[in-house]
Write a protein that holds these residues in place. Sequence first.
Motif, PDB file in Angstrom:
ATOM      1  N   GLU A  64       0.864  -1.181   0.000  1.00 31.65           N
ATOM      2  CA  GLU A  64       0.000   0.000   0.000  1.00 31.65           C
ATOM      3  C   GLU A  64       0.896   1.225   0.000  1.00 31.65           C
ATOM      4  N   PHE A  65       0.517   2.224  -0.809  1.00 32.04           N
ATOM      5  CA  PHE A  65       1.260   3.481  -0.821  1.00 32.04           C
ATOM      6  C   PHE A  65       0.302   4.564  -1.283  1.00 32.04           C
ATOM      7  N   ARG A  66       0.207   5.626  -0.498  1.00 33.76           N
ATOM      8  CA  ARG A  66      -0.688   6.714  -0.893  1.00 33.76           C
ATOM      9  C   ARG A  66      -0.136   8.059  -0.462  1.00 33.76           C
ATOM     10  N   CYS A  67      -0.583   9.067  -1.165  1.00 28.54           N
ATOM     11  CA  CYS A  67      -0.251  10.454  -0.849  1.00 28.54           C
ATOM     12  C   CYS A  67      -1.444  11.050  -0.120  1.00 28.54           C
ATOM     13  N   VAL A  68      -1.193  11.618   1.038  1.00 31.46           N
ATOM     14  CA  VAL A  68      -2.245  12.267   1.812  1.00 31.46           C
ATOM     15  C   VAL A  68      -1.917  13.747   1.881  1.00 31.46           C
ATOM     16  N   GLY A  69      -2.737  14.553   1.247  1.00 34.67           N
ATOM     17  CA  GLY A  69      -2.538  15.999   1.283  1.00 34.67           C
ATOM     18  C   GLY A  69      -3.107  16.581   2.568  1.00 34.67           C
ATOM     19  N   LEU A  82       1.248  20.232   0.867  1.00 36.59           N
ATOM     20  CA  LEU A  82       2.059  19.709   1.959  1.00 36.59           C
ATOM     21  C   LEU A  82       1.337  18.484   2.485  1.00 36.59           C
ATOM     22  N   GLY A  83       2.063  17.385   2.586  1.00 34.83           N
ATOM     23  CA  GLY A  83       1.383  16.167   2.998  1.00 34.83           C
ATOM     24  C   GLY A  83       2.334  15.082   3.438  1.00 34.83           C
ATOM     25  N   ARG A  84       1.809  13.847   3.390  1.00 37.85           N
ATOM     26  CA  ARG A  84       2.543  12.681   3.865  1.00 37.85           C
ATOM     27  C   ARG A  84       2.367  11.518   2.908  1.00 37.85           C
ATOM     28  N   TYR A  85       3.434  10.758   2.736  1.00 39.30           N
ATOM     29  CA  TYR A  85       3.344   9.448   2.095  1.00 39.30           C
ATOM     30  C   TYR A  85       3.078   8.461   3.213  1.00 39.30           C
ATOM     31  N   ILE A  86       2.085   7.621   3.017  1.00 38.58           N
ATOM     32  CA  ILE A  86       1.754   6.598   3.996  1.00 38.58           C
ATOM     33  C   ILE A  86       1.677   5.272   3.257  1.00 38.58           C
ATOM     34  N   PRO A  94       6.049  -0.386   7.836  1.00 41.16           N
ATOM     35  CA  PRO A  94       5.235   0.822   7.639  1.00 41.16           C
ATOM     36  C   PRO A  94       6.101   2.009   7.214  1.00 41.16           C
ATOM     37  N   VAL A  95       5.491   2.923   6.465  1.00 48.57           N
ATOM     38  CA  VAL A  95       6.151   4.137   6.002  1.00 48.57           C
ATOM     39  C   VAL A  95       5.258   5.320   6.305  1.00 48.57           C
ATOM     40  N   ASN A  96       5.869   6.374   6.830  1.00 49.51           N
ATOM     41  CA  ASN A  96       5.189   7.652   7.020  1.00 49.51           C
ATOM     42  C   ASN A  96       6.249   8.719   6.815  1.00 49.51           C
ATOM     43  N   SER A  97       6.121   9.481   5.719  1.00 52.39           N
ATOM     44  CA  SER A  97       7.161  10.437   5.349  1.00 52.39           C
ATOM     45  C   SER A  97       6.521  11.713   4.813  1.00 52.39           C
ATOM     46  N   ARG A  98       7.040  12.868   5.240  1.00 48.01           N
ATOM     47  CA  ARG A  98       6.478  14.151   4.799  1.00 48.01           C
ATOM     48  C   ARG A  98       6.933  14.497   3.382  1.00 48.01           C
ATOM     49  N   PHE A  99       6.086  15.255   2.668  1.00 50.72           N
ATOM     50  CA  PHE A  99       6.456  15.752   1.344  1.00 50.72           C
ATOM     51  C   PHE A  99       5.924  17.152   1.114  1.00 50.72           C
ATOM     52  N   THR A 119      13.180  11.479   2.450  1.00 49.51           N
ATOM     53  CA  THR A 119      13.378  10.190   1.780  1.00 49.51           C
ATOM     54  C   THR A 119      13.900   9.097   2.718  1.00 49.51           C
ATOM     55  N   LEU A 120      14.472   9.471   3.839  1.00 48.37           N
ATOM     56  CA  LEU A 120      15.085   8.494   4.729  1.00 48.37           C
ATOM     57  C   LEU A 120      14.100   7.432   5.243  1.00 48.37           C
ATOM     58  N   PRO A 121      12.897   7.797   5.718  1.00 46.63           N
ATOM     59  CA  PRO A 121      11.976   6.741   6.186  1.00 46.63           C
ATOM     60  C   PRO A 121      11.599   5.747   5.090  1.00 46.63           C
ATOM     61  N   ILE A 122      11.480   6.227   3.867  1.00 44.50           N
ATOM     62  CA  ILE A 122      11.125   5.334   2.753  1.00 44.50           C
ATOM     63  C   ILE A 122      12.282   4.403   2.450  1.00 44.50           C
ATOM     64  N   ALA A 123      13.495   4.954   2.373  1.00 42.57           N
ATOM     65  CA  ALA A 123      14.681   4.133   2.088  1.00 42.57           C
ATOM     66  C   ALA A 123      14.872   3.076   3.161  1.00 42.57           C
ATOM     67  N   ARG A 124      14.738   3.456   4.413  1.00 44.94           N
ATOM     68  CA  ARG A 124      14.912   2.498   5.511  1.00 44.94           C
ATOM     69  C   ARG A 124      13.875   1.372   5.435  1.00 44.94           C
ATOM     70  N   ALA A 125      12.628   1.726   5.157  1.00 43.94           N
ATOM     71  CA  ALA A 125      11.569   0.710   5.082  1.00 43.94           C
ATOM     72  C   ALA A 125      11.798  -0.251   3.918  1.00 43.94           C
ATOM     73  N   LEU A 126      12.274   0.277   2.789  1.00 40.16           N
ATOM     74  CA  LEU A 126      12.503  -0.594   1.627  1.00 40.16           C
ATOM     75  C   LEU A 126      13.745  -1.474   1.795  1.00 40.16           C
ATOM     76  N   GLN A 127      14.684  -1.052   2.623  1.00 43.16           N
ATOM     77  CA  GLN A 127      15.904  -1.837   2.831  1.00 43.16           C
ATOM     78  C   GLN A 127      15.686  -3.028   3.744  1.00 43.16           C
ATOM     79  N   GLY A 128      14.663  -3.017   4.508  1.00 44.03           N
ATOM     80  CA  GLY A 128      14.505  -4.185   5.321  1.00 44.03           C
ATOM     81  C   GLY A 128      13.729  -4.019   6.542  1.00 44.03           C
TER      82      GLY A 128
END
Length: 128
Positions: A64-69, A82-86, A94-99, A119-128
């Motif tokens: 699951e991946f969505r943009c929340v404005g 201004l929002g969050r990737y969830i 889980p991922v929660n990152s501001r954009f 980008t750090l929370p997304i990279a960390r979540a995808l790495q493992g």
Amino acid sequence: MSGSPQIDVVRRFYDAKGDLGVIRAVVAEDARWDVAEGFPNGGVHDGLDRIIGDFFPFLAGFQEFRCVGDAYYEDGDQVIVLGRYIGVTTRGKPVNSRFAHFFTLRDGKIIQLRQTSDTLPIARALQG
């Protein structure tokens, strides 16, 4: 809806959640995506086919991946969100990152997205 046709287009883009039919309906053929380095498939992508073929495949790493404005600002053909990737990766992280998204529209379609995000929370979540 917002009462602003430009914001409505951006909301429709977010609500698509990767649906290519909707994306093709709201993004211009000659669009440009300028995505922060460090974001999956970050960089500049010119043209809708390249955006779909070179940028959007990052979604395969997510269940699951969505943009929340959280806040929308419009000035003529410019929309700032201004929002969050969830999301949740395919590994269950889980991922929660501001954009911040900076959109330019023309004739009711998105012609440019300039994105910056944490980008750090997304990279960390995808790495493992």
